[in-house]
Design a protein around this motif. Structure first.
Motif, PDB file in Angstrom:
ATOM      1  N   HIS A 179      -4.853   5.293  -5.088  1.00 28.16           N
ATOM      2  CA  HIS A 179      -3.853   4.596  -4.244  1.00 28.16           C
ATOM      3  C   HIS A 179      -2.724   5.517  -3.769  1.00 28.16           C
ATOM      4  CE1 HIS A 179      -2.122   4.391  -8.252  1.00 28.16           C
ATOM      5  NE2 HIS A 179      -2.837   3.339  -8.603  1.00 28.16           N
ATOM      6  N   ILE A 180      -3.029   6.346  -2.777  1.00 27.70           N
ATOM      7  CA  ILE A 180      -2.087   7.400  -2.365  1.00 27.70           C
ATOM      8  C   ILE A 180      -0.809   6.877  -1.719  1.00 27.70           C
ATOM      9  CG2 ILE A 180      -3.924   9.118  -2.121  1.00 27.70           C
ATOM     10  CD1 ILE A 180      -3.634   8.811   0.938  1.00 27.70           C
ATOM     11  N   SER A 181      -0.747   5.588  -1.405  1.00 24.79           N
ATOM     12  CA  SER A 181       0.499   5.023  -0.866  1.00 24.79           C
ATOM     13  C   SER A 181       1.074   3.955  -1.798  1.00 24.79           C
ATOM     14  CB  SER A 181       0.267   4.422   0.530  1.00 24.79           C
ATOM     15  OG  SER A 181      -0.680   3.367   0.470  1.00 24.79           O
ATOM     16  N   LEU A 182       0.837   4.104  -3.101  1.00 26.55           N
ATOM     17  CA  LEU A 182       1.375   3.135  -4.068  1.00 26.55           C
ATOM     18  C   LEU A 182       2.894   3.023  -3.963  1.00 26.55           C
ATOM     19  CD1 LEU A 182       0.782   1.249  -6.510  1.00 26.55           C
ATOM     20  CD2 LEU A 182       1.187   3.244  -7.980  1.00 26.55           C
ATOM     21  N   ILE A 183       3.546   4.087  -3.565  1.00 30.43           N
ATOM     22  CA  ILE A 183       4.997   4.078  -3.399  1.00 30.43           C
ATOM     23  C   ILE A 183       5.448   2.983  -2.442  1.00 30.43           C
ATOM     24  CG2 ILE A 183       4.934   5.764  -1.515  1.00 30.43           C
ATOM     25  CD1 ILE A 183       7.610   5.525  -4.275  1.00 30.43           C
ATOM     26  N   ASP A 184       4.547   2.507  -1.583  1.00 35.42           N
ATOM     27  CA  ASP A 184       4.861   1.462  -0.606  1.00 35.42           C
ATOM     28  C   ASP A 184       4.775   0.045  -1.180  1.00 35.42           C
ATOM     29  OD1 ASP A 184       5.817   2.297   1.810  1.00 35.42           O
ATOM     30  OD2 ASP A 184       3.954   2.052   2.913  1.00 35.42           O
ATOM     31  N   LYS A 185       4.581  -0.080  -2.473  1.00 37.87           N
ATOM     32  CA  LYS A 185       4.373  -1.408  -3.078  1.00 37.87           C
ATOM     33  C   LYS A 185       5.526  -2.375  -2.789  1.00 37.87           C
ATOM     34  CE  LYS A 185       3.250  -3.674  -7.461  1.00 37.87           C
ATOM     35  NZ  LYS A 185       2.884  -3.470  -8.901  1.00 37.87           N
ATOM     36  N   PHE A 186       6.734  -1.846  -2.663  1.00 35.26           N
ATOM     37  CA  PHE A 186       7.907  -2.704  -2.435  1.00 35.26           C
ATOM     38  C   PHE A 186       8.583  -2.385  -1.101  1.00 35.26           C
ATOM     39  CE2 PHE A 186       7.544  -1.746  -7.041  1.00 35.26           C
ATOM     40  CZ  PHE A 186       7.154  -2.999  -7.489  1.00 35.26           C
ATOM     41  N   HIS A 187       7.804  -1.886  -0.132  1.00 31.74           N
ATOM     42  CA  HIS A 187       8.413  -1.362   1.094  1.00 31.74           C
ATOM     43  C   HIS A 187       9.093  -2.431   1.935  1.00 31.74           C
ATOM     44  CE1 HIS A 187       5.594  -2.573   4.401  1.00 31.74           C
ATOM     45  NE2 HIS A 187       4.793  -2.780   3.379  1.00 31.74           N
ATOM     46  N   LYS A 188       8.694  -3.690   1.814  1.00 26.30           N
ATOM     47  CA  LYS A 188       9.362  -4.737   2.590  1.00 26.30           C
ATOM     48  C   LYS A 188      10.799  -4.955   2.107  1.00 26.30           C
ATOM     49  CE  LYS A 188       5.195  -7.321   3.885  1.00 26.30           C
ATOM     50  NZ  LYS A 188       4.496  -8.629   3.782  1.00 26.30           N
TER      51      LYS A 188
END
Length: 277
Positions: A179-188
């Motif tokens: 999951h290379i964009s896991l950092i986006d989990k809370f992007h909203k």
């Protein structure tokens, strides 16, 4: 129509932050869905020298459960071999600064498994402590305060991911990046100022150079503050254009979530089986 052969990112009852659903229930669910193969990729135990930074210390399986987990996986392989291929493996955390300790873990586990994923869940903070980036929105807010800005957290994540790809973790280093964009989990709720697409393409280029496959992870579709796969469909398509093997996974922590979201992936792509070489 999106066609995938299996679900190659699943967690089990041995995951402390998962459910009590048994591994056998996962296998049975996969067979019901017509999948040809599955991989159990339980969170591998952390090095003994490293302390789990999650607030509830429940990121990974316990060392004393490893033998039971492997034994059950091998039992299911045999029991269902006429119906489905069952792989047993681990999702391994890349821990910046603990590469040698992680190599020891891999050397201990590697010869007993069929599949593995290398993922970044934990970051080294500016105060030299470690944090778990995907624990909760509230914890992510604390991490932003610790780093000083949202973009600094994103930078730390992608720099750690680059280090994971480049690292020497020995003969049993996983060949799939999780999951290379896991950092986006809370992007909203915590949206970075800079666009992340350029750095994701840079990540893909590094993966291509090192011959890694991509964990096409559908869990993000169902996260309250995310709503998109890890990575997003356009990045998955870009990976395919670069010739990076795409290995689908639901990242399920419940048996009923096996194969969830596969119908939302790009329908014109060829998905791959995992490989250990």
């Amino acid at each position: 129509m999106t066609i995938v052969l299996g679900d190659f990112h699943m967690h089990s009852q041995f995951c402390p932050h998962g459910s009590d659903d048994t591994m056998e229930q996962y296998v049975q669910k996969a067979i019901e869905q017509g999948l040809q193969a599955v991989s159990f990729t339980e969170h591998a135990p952390l090095p003994l020298e490293f302390t789990d930074p999650a607030p509830t210390n429940d990121s990974v399986m316990n060392w004393h459960d490893v033998d039971v987990y492997l034994k059950e996986g091998n039992r299911l392989k045999q029991k269902y071999k006429q119906n489905i291929v069952v792989h047993i493996g681990f999702e391994v955390d890349y821990l910046l600064g603990f590469e040698k300790e992680t190599e020891k873990v891999l050397n201990q586990l590697g010869s007993n498994i069929d599949d593995a994923i290398l993922s970044v869940h934990m970051l080294k903070a500016p105060n030299d402590t470690y944090v778990c980036l995907d624990y909760s929105a509230n914890e992510f807010g604390r991490i932003v305060d610790l780093f000083g800005s949202i973009d600094r957290v994103y930078d730390a994540y992608f720099n750690t991911l680059k280090a994971a790809i480049a690292s020497d973790l020995g003969a049993y280093k996983p060949k799939r990046i999780g999951h290379i964009s896991l950092i986006d989990k809370f992007h909203k709720q915590f949206h970075p100022v800079r666009h992340i697409e350029p750095v994701l393409e840079e990540i893909l280029d590094l993966m291509k150079q090192k011959h890694y496959s991509l964990d096409v992870n559908t869990a993000g579709f169902y996260k309250e503050w995310c709503g998109v796969s890890y990575p997003a469909p356009e990045i998955i398509t870009l990976a395919a254009e670069k010739g990076i093997p795409l290995v689908p996974g639901s990242d399920s922590h419940l048996a009923e979530h096996v194969g969830r979201g596969f119908d939302r992936l790009p329908s014109d792509l060829l998905f791959s089986l995992p490989t250990r070489s």
